[in-house]
Design a protein around this motif. Sequence first.
Motif, PDB file in Angstrom:
ATOM      1  N   ALA A  45       0.827  -1.216   0.000  1.00 13.87           N
ATOM      2  CA  ALA A  45       0.000   0.000   0.000  1.00 13.87           C
ATOM      3  C   ALA A  45       0.856   1.259   0.000  1.00 13.87           C
ATOM      4  N   SER A  46       1.949   1.253   0.761  1.00 15.18           N
ATOM      5  CA  SER A  46       2.836   2.419   0.796  1.00 15.18           C
ATOM      6  C   SER A  46       3.514   2.631  -0.554  1.00 15.18           C
ATOM      7  N   VAL A  47       4.004   1.559  -1.142  1.00 18.06           N
ATOM      8  CA  VAL A  47       4.642   1.665  -2.460  1.00 18.06           C
ATOM      9  C   VAL A  47       3.628   2.163  -3.484  1.00 18.06           C
ATOM     10  N   ALA A  48       2.421   1.647  -3.427  1.00 20.06           N
ATOM     11  CA  ALA A  48       1.374   2.106  -4.344  1.00 20.06           C
ATOM     12  C   ALA A  48       1.127   3.604  -4.177  1.00 20.06           C
ATOM     13  N   ALA A  49       1.083   4.073  -2.940  1.00 17.20           N
ATOM     14  CA  ALA A  49       0.851   5.501  -2.699  1.00 17.20           C
ATOM     15  C   ALA A  49       1.984   6.344  -3.282  1.00 17.20           C
ATOM     16  N   HIS A  50       3.222   5.906  -3.128  1.00 20.39           N
ATOM     17  CA  HIS A  50       4.357   6.664  -3.666  1.00 20.39           C
ATOM     18  C   HIS A  50       4.383   6.675  -5.190  1.00 20.39           C
ATOM     19  N   LEU A  51       3.808   5.648  -5.802  1.00 21.75           N
ATOM     20  CA  LEU A  51       3.796   5.559  -7.266  1.00 21.75           C
ATOM     21  C   LEU A  51       2.461   5.989  -7.869  1.00 21.75           C
ATOM     22  N   ASN A  52       1.565   6.505  -7.016  1.00 25.60           N
ATOM     23  CA  ASN A  52       0.232   6.933  -7.473  1.00 25.60           C
ATOM     24  C   ASN A  52      -0.539   5.809  -8.155  1.00 25.60           C
ATOM     25  N   LEU A  53      -0.530   4.645  -7.512  1.00 21.01           N
ATOM     26  CA  LEU A  53      -1.231   3.472  -8.027  1.00 21.01           C
ATOM     27  C   LEU A  53      -2.312   3.055  -7.048  1.00 21.01           C
ATOM     28  N   ARG A  54      -3.247   2.252  -7.510  1.00 21.58           N
ATOM     29  CA  ARG A  54      -4.231   1.658  -6.606  1.00 21.58           C
ATOM     30  C   ARG A  54      -3.516   0.641  -5.716  1.00 21.58           C
ATOM     31  N   ALA A  55      -3.812   0.636  -4.445  1.00 27.59           N
ATOM     32  CA  ALA A  55      -3.135  -0.253  -3.491  1.00 27.59           C
ATOM     33  C   ALA A  55      -3.295  -1.722  -3.869  1.00 27.59           C
ATOM     34  N   ASP A  56      -4.444  -2.099  -4.392  1.00 26.82           N
ATOM     35  CA  ASP A  56      -4.661  -3.506  -4.717  1.00 26.82           C
ATOM     36  C   ASP A  56      -3.989  -3.940  -6.021  1.00 26.82           C
ATOM     37  N   SER A  57      -3.335  -3.009  -6.710  1.00 28.12           N
ATOM     38  CA  SER A  57      -2.670  -3.369  -7.966  1.00 28.12           C
ATOM     39  C   SER A  57      -1.196  -3.742  -7.772  1.00 28.12           C
ATOM     40  N   VAL A  58      -0.645  -3.489  -6.586  1.00 31.12           N
ATOM     41  CA  VAL A  58       0.781  -3.754  -6.328  1.00 31.12           C
ATOM     42  C   VAL A  58       0.936  -5.086  -5.608  1.00 31.12           C
ATOM     43  N   LYS A  59       1.810  -5.928  -6.154  1.00 28.04           N
ATOM     44  CA  LYS A  59       2.115  -7.224  -5.541  1.00 28.04           C
ATOM     45  C   LYS A  59       3.517  -7.169  -4.951  1.00 28.04           C
ATOM     46  N   ARG A  60       3.667  -7.667  -3.738  1.00 25.59           N
ATOM     47  CA  ARG A  60       4.977  -7.699  -3.077  1.00 25.59           C
ATOM     48  C   ARG A  60       5.440  -9.145  -2.973  1.00 25.59           C
ATOM     49  N   ILE A  61       6.698  -9.376  -3.347  1.00 21.49           N
ATOM     50  CA  ILE A  61       7.303 -10.701  -3.276  1.00 21.49           C
ATOM     51  C   ILE A  61       8.613 -10.575  -2.514  1.00 21.49           C
ATOM     52  N   ASP A  65      16.405 -15.219   0.655  1.00 19.23           N
ATOM     53  CA  ASP A  65      17.728 -15.786   0.343  1.00 19.23           C
ATOM     54  C   ASP A  65      18.630 -14.794  -0.385  1.00 19.23           C
ATOM     55  N   LEU A  66      18.028 -13.823  -1.057  1.00 19.44           N
ATOM     56  CA  LEU A  66      18.794 -12.805  -1.786  1.00 19.44           C
ATOM     57  C   LEU A  66      18.734 -11.438  -1.114  1.00 19.44           C
ATOM     58  N   SER A  67      18.033 -11.327   0.000  1.00 20.27           N
ATOM     59  CA  SER A  67      17.821 -10.050   0.696  1.00 20.27           C
ATOM     60  C   SER A  67      17.180  -9.018  -0.237  1.00 20.27           C
ATOM     61  N   VAL A  68      16.143  -9.465  -0.931  1.00 20.48           N
ATOM     62  CA  VAL A  68      15.468  -8.639  -1.943  1.00 20.48           C
ATOM     63  C   VAL A  68      13.962  -8.639  -1.695  1.00 20.48           C
ATOM     64  N   ILE A  69      13.352  -7.496  -1.946  1.00 18.62           N
ATOM     65  CA  ILE A  69      11.896  -7.390  -2.026  1.00 18.62           C
ATOM     66  C   ILE A  69      11.571  -6.903  -3.432  1.00 18.62           C
ATOM     67  N   LYS A  70      10.617  -7.574  -4.072  1.00 18.48           N
ATOM     68  CA  LYS A  70      10.177  -7.197  -5.417  1.00 18.48           C
ATOM     69  C   LYS A  70       8.744  -6.675  -5.324  1.00 18.48           C
ATOM     70  N   PHE A  71       8.477  -5.612  -6.053  1.00 22.72           N
ATOM     71  CA  PHE A  71       7.123  -5.079  -6.170  1.00 22.72           C
ATOM     72  C   PHE A  71       6.774  -5.091  -7.654  1.00 22.72           C
ATOM     73  N   SER A  72       5.628  -5.648  -8.001  1.00 23.72           N
ATOM     74  CA  SER A  72       5.194  -5.679  -9.399  1.00 23.72           C
ATOM     75  C   SER A  72       3.818  -5.041  -9.514  1.00 23.72           C
ATOM     76  N   TYR A  73       3.629  -4.339 -10.611  1.00 25.64           N
ATOM     77  CA  TYR A  73       2.347  -3.676 -10.840  1.00 25.64           C
ATOM     78  C   TYR A  73       2.121  -3.512 -12.336  1.00 25.64           C
ATOM     79  N   PRO A  74       0.857  -3.423 -12.749  1.00 29.44           N
ATOM     80  CA  PRO A  74       0.560  -3.271 -14.171  1.00 29.44           C
ATOM     81  C   PRO A  74       0.963  -1.891 -14.691  1.00 29.44           C
ATOM     82  N   ARG A  75       1.414  -1.864 -15.915  1.00 28.23           N
ATOM     83  CA  ARG A  75       1.761  -0.599 -16.576  1.00 28.23           C
ATOM     84  C   ARG A  75       0.486   0.172 -16.902  1.00 28.23           C
TER      85      ARG A  75
END
Length: 101
Positions: A45-61, A65-75
């Motif tokens: 939800a925070s990432v969506a707010a910073h990118l001006n996206l709908r909160a339900d459109s952002v997926k967090r993975i 093991d790699l110390s990584v967080i991925k966020f994906s959203y539709p163009r």
Amino acid sequence: MPKLNEVCRYVRSKAAGPFWITVDVFFESPDAFRDHRDSSGLSAASVAAHLNLRADSVKRIDVPDLSVIKFSYPRDRAQGGILERDMHGGQQFTPLLDIVL
């Protein structure tokens, strides 16, 4: 409180096919990942707010093991379309750099 760009080795965005963008957040170390992964600033939800996206459109993975967080959203528009301004999605991450953790 640190900002995202202060605790990460890299933050990058890229095209994830013609209809999606992925933002990768690479932490400096496994300890930094553990210390900050549950920060409210890194919620979908925070990432969506910073990118001006709908909160339900952002997926967090999380990829611990790699110390990584991925966020994906539709163009907004399909990659390569006449109104596309960032074909490779390489500039989409910049609003996230100042997120307070």
